[in-house]
Motif scaffolding. Structure first.
Motif, PDB file in Angstrom:
ATOM      1  N   LEU A   1       0.827  -1.201   0.000  1.00  0.00           N
ATOM      2  CA  LEU A   1       0.000   0.000   0.000  1.00  0.00           C
ATOM      3  C   LEU A   1       0.865   1.256   0.000  1.00  0.00           C
ATOM      4  O   LEU A   1       0.549   2.239  -0.685  1.00  0.00           O
ATOM      5  CB  LEU A   1      -0.928  -0.011   1.219  1.00  0.00           C
ATOM      6  N   ALA A   2       1.952   1.240   0.747  1.00  0.00           N
ATOM      7  CA  ALA A   2       2.850   2.396   0.753  1.00  0.00           C
ATOM      8  C   ALA A   2       3.476   2.608  -0.622  1.00  0.00           C
ATOM      9  O   ALA A   2       3.646   3.751  -1.077  1.00  0.00           O
ATOM     10  CB  ALA A   2       3.945   2.197   1.807  1.00  0.00           C
TER      11      ALA A   2
ATOM     12  N   ALA B   1       2.979   6.012  -2.711  1.00  0.00           N
ATOM     13  CA  ALA B   1       4.143   6.810  -3.093  1.00  0.00           C
ATOM     14  C   ALA B   1       4.204   7.002  -4.601  1.00  0.00           C
ATOM     15  O   ALA B   1       4.535   8.090  -5.092  1.00  0.00           O
ATOM     16  CB  ALA B   1       5.425   6.132  -2.594  1.00  0.00           C
ATOM     17  N   ALA B   2       3.873   5.967  -5.358  1.00  0.00           N
ATOM     18  CA  ALA B   2       3.885   6.076  -6.818  1.00  0.00           C
ATOM     19  C   ALA B   2       2.828   7.060  -7.299  1.00  0.00           C
ATOM     20  O   ALA B   2       3.054   7.825  -8.251  1.00  0.00           O
ATOM     21  CB  ALA B   2       3.654   4.704  -7.443  1.00  0.00           C
TER      22      ALA B   2
ATOM     23  N   GLN C   1       1.510   4.678 -14.719  1.00  0.00           N
ATOM     24  CA  GLN C   1       2.809   4.421 -14.108  1.00  0.00           C
ATOM     25  C   GLN C   1       2.661   3.738 -12.748  1.00  0.00           C
ATOM     26  O   GLN C   1       3.490   2.909 -12.361  1.00  0.00           O
ATOM     27  CB  GLN C   1       3.593   5.732 -13.951  1.00  0.00           C
ATOM     28  N   VAL C   2       1.586   4.100 -12.022  1.00  0.00           N
ATOM     29  CA  VAL C   2       1.335   3.429 -10.745  1.00  0.00           C
ATOM     30  C   VAL C   2       1.124   1.935 -10.972  1.00  0.00           C
ATOM     31  O   VAL C   2       1.644   1.091 -10.235  1.00  0.00           O
ATOM     32  CB  VAL C   2       0.112   4.044 -10.035  1.00  0.00           C
ATOM     33  N   GLY C   3       0.371   1.597 -12.011  1.00  0.00           N
ATOM     34  CA  GLY C   3       0.150   0.186 -12.326  1.00  0.00           C
ATOM     35  C   GLY C   3       1.436  -0.535 -12.655  1.00  0.00           C
ATOM     36  O   GLY C   3       1.640  -1.682 -12.256  1.00  0.00           O
TER      37      GLY C   3
ATOM     38  N   GLY D   1       2.277  10.223   8.651  1.00  0.00           N
ATOM     39  CA  GLY D   1       3.527  10.733   8.094  1.00  0.00           C
ATOM     40  C   GLY D   1       3.741  10.487   6.622  1.00  0.00           C
ATOM     41  O   GLY D   1       4.872  10.647   6.135  1.00  0.00           O
ATOM     42  N   GLY D   2       2.721  10.059   5.897  1.00  0.00           N
ATOM     43  CA  GLY D   2       2.856   9.848   4.471  1.00  0.00           C
ATOM     44  C   GLY D   2       3.568   8.544   4.141  1.00  0.00           C
ATOM     45  O   GLY D   2       3.792   7.688   5.008  1.00  0.00           O
ATOM     46  N   PRO D   3       3.964   8.361   2.874  1.00  0.00           N
ATOM     47  CA  PRO D   3       4.597   7.103   2.453  1.00  0.00           C
ATOM     48  C   PRO D   3       5.862   6.759   3.228  1.00  0.00           C
ATOM     49  O   PRO D   3       6.125   5.584   3.485  1.00  0.00           O
ATOM     50  CB  PRO D   3       4.910   7.348   0.971  1.00  0.00           C
ATOM     51  N   GLU D   4       6.648   7.790   3.608  1.00  0.00           N
ATOM     52  CA  GLU D   4       7.884   7.479   4.329  1.00  0.00           C
ATOM     53  C   GLU D   4       7.594   6.826   5.679  1.00  0.00           C
ATOM     54  O   GLU D   4       8.284   5.900   6.110  1.00  0.00           O
ATOM     55  CB  GLU D   4       8.754   8.726   4.516  1.00  0.00           C
TER      56      GLU D   4
END
Length: 445
Positions: free
Chosen positions: A66-67, A71-72, A80-82, A200-203
């Motif tokens: 999921l992260a 992030a993508a 591009q996410v795919g 905190g977002g993807p990070e």
């Protein structure tokens, strides 16, 4: 090599003599071929550490994926996410069978600990990179590729461990708990990822996944793994050959084995039939019938609930007579039920049938996996596990576009009917193998 691996193995040839049992025999003077009664898995601290490590790994997997997608989405468009989400499947599919050879050659404990350590470092490094800067899409693609390579080593090694941490009679209970932990871990993953992403977002989500992998690693290091018996020295790789030769030998072992071969092939065909309807087909069926997303989720949730109940039931029971016969019967019932989902006009009816499909498929999967593990020689467990994992992550996804294309041409209903028929053919396959439908689980010792 002539394969002679009966379902009811003698204690002399059994790979299920635990390290505790071995130490007991040394201190008491009892022969190693007559181990003392082992602890049930729910009271065995060593087994509980392994299950906890597995749970942390499963939750970490869900958080990582999921992260990665989140992030993508922040640096690229939907296409591009795919690509980022799919690119990790390529090394898993290409290298999975080789991962089984590595697990058998070097030992599953070394491989699973090493790969878990690398996974943790990779994800924590990605978290640091995202925190310090805003990397481009290339970093996420590289991360997905490397994670896929490590997964190709990790998955076969994990599959080879259960027979070395418990006794023969406790194997079904352990695998039942493993399946239940797997499902619960995947359910806990999305909320954990959502909380981390919100904070905190993807990070932060990557950091959470890395910490979970590190926790899994620490627990795995503390797990004791029983050594192989002297009788298994040849199968364990005492006479080394090339990796390619070992891979061919492993595939030949699966093909020739009277119990393992039919069950592995049956499981592969069944997944090809069942998975496309339950992934692509169910969404398109919901659109055709006017079901809401919540309704589709209810159907899939009912099937997951049924499977969770039955796997937990197997874990509690610990025994199941006529396991080979019932594995075949329950797969046939599950095939009919999944085909019927596409014929039912209401969400309530489809959810009820999905619940039944989950209940019987959980029994089928638990019995089949236990029989496969119980009848595989220790030196082949990594390669046999890699063949099963390759089916799930390498072969079955190739049929997703086929299911979508068929639904677009003929509608979603035929996808369920044909998928159920393919799975039914898989259920009938073991009936031609007398050793399968006469197979019994290992006796308690």
């Amino acid at each position: 090599m002539e394969i002679a691996c009966p379902v009811r193995q003698s204690a002399r040839s059994s790979p299920f003599v635990t390290a505790d049992a071995r130490s007991h025999t040394k201190s008491s003077g009892t022969s190693a071929t007559e181990p003392s009664a082992p602890l049930p898995v729910h009271r065995d601290g060593n087994v509980l550490r392994w299950l906890s490590a597995y749970a942390a790994s499963m939750v970490g997997d869900s958080v990582y994926f999921l992260a990665l997608g989140w992030a993508a989405a922040q640096v690229a468009g939907p296409a591009q996410v795919g690509v980022v989400m799919a690119v990790g499947a390529v090394p898993r599919a290409l290298l999975m069978l080789g991962g089984g050879v590595v697990a058998d050659r070097f030992g599953p404990r070394k491989v699973v600990i090493g790969s878990d350590a690398v996974r943790s470092l990779l994800i924590l490094a990605a978290a640091a990179a995202l925190w310090l800067a805003t990397p481009g899409l290339w970093l996420l693609v590289a991360l997905a590729l490397l994670f896929g390579v490590v997964d190709a080593l990790f998955m076969p090694a994990v599959g080879a461990l259960p027979t070395r941490i418990t006794s023969r009679g406790e194997l079904m209970r352990l695998l039942g708990f493993k399946a239940f932990v797997d499902r619960m871990g995947r359910l806990a993953g999305p909320p954990t990822a959502g909380f981390a992403l919100g904070v905190g977002g993807p990070e932060a989500a990557f950091a959470a996944a890395g910490v979970l992998f590190a926790l899994s690693l620490a627990l795995l290091i503390a797990v004791r793994i029983a050594p192989v018996l002297p009788d298994d020295a040849v199968a364990e790789g005492a006479q080394r050959t090339s990796a390619w030769r070992e891979l061919r030998d492993g595939l030949g072992y699966v093909r020739r084995h009277p119990v393992v071969g039919p069950l592995v092939v049956s499981g592969a065909i069944s997944q090809i039939g069942i998975t496309p309807p339950l992934t692509v087909g169910i969404v398109l069926l919901g659109e055709e019938r006017g079901w809401s997303p919540a309704g589709v989720g209810l159907i899939l949730g009912a099937m997951a609930l049924g499977a969770g109940i039955s796997t937990l039931g197997l874990a509690v029971a610990g025994r199941f007579p006529r396991a080979g016969l019932w594995a075949t019967v329950t797969l046939a019932v599950a095939s009919v039920a999944i085909g019927a989902i596409g014929l039912l006009p209401t969400v309530a009816g489809a959810a009820a049938v999905a619940l039944l499909a989950g209940l019987v498929s959980g029994i089928c999967g638990g019995l089949s996996s236990t029989l496969i593990q119980a009848n595989t020689e220790p030196g082949y467990l990594g390669r046999v596990s890699s063949v099963m994992a390759f089916t799930a992550v390498g072969l079955t996804p190739l049929f997703f576009p086929v299911g979508g294309w068929a639904a677009g041409v003929w509608g979603a209903q035929p996808v369920f009917v044909v998928g159920g028929a393919v799975s039914m053919a898989a259920a009938l396959l073991p009936l031609a193998a007398r050793a399968v439908w006469r197979a019994e689980l290992p006796d308690k010792r």
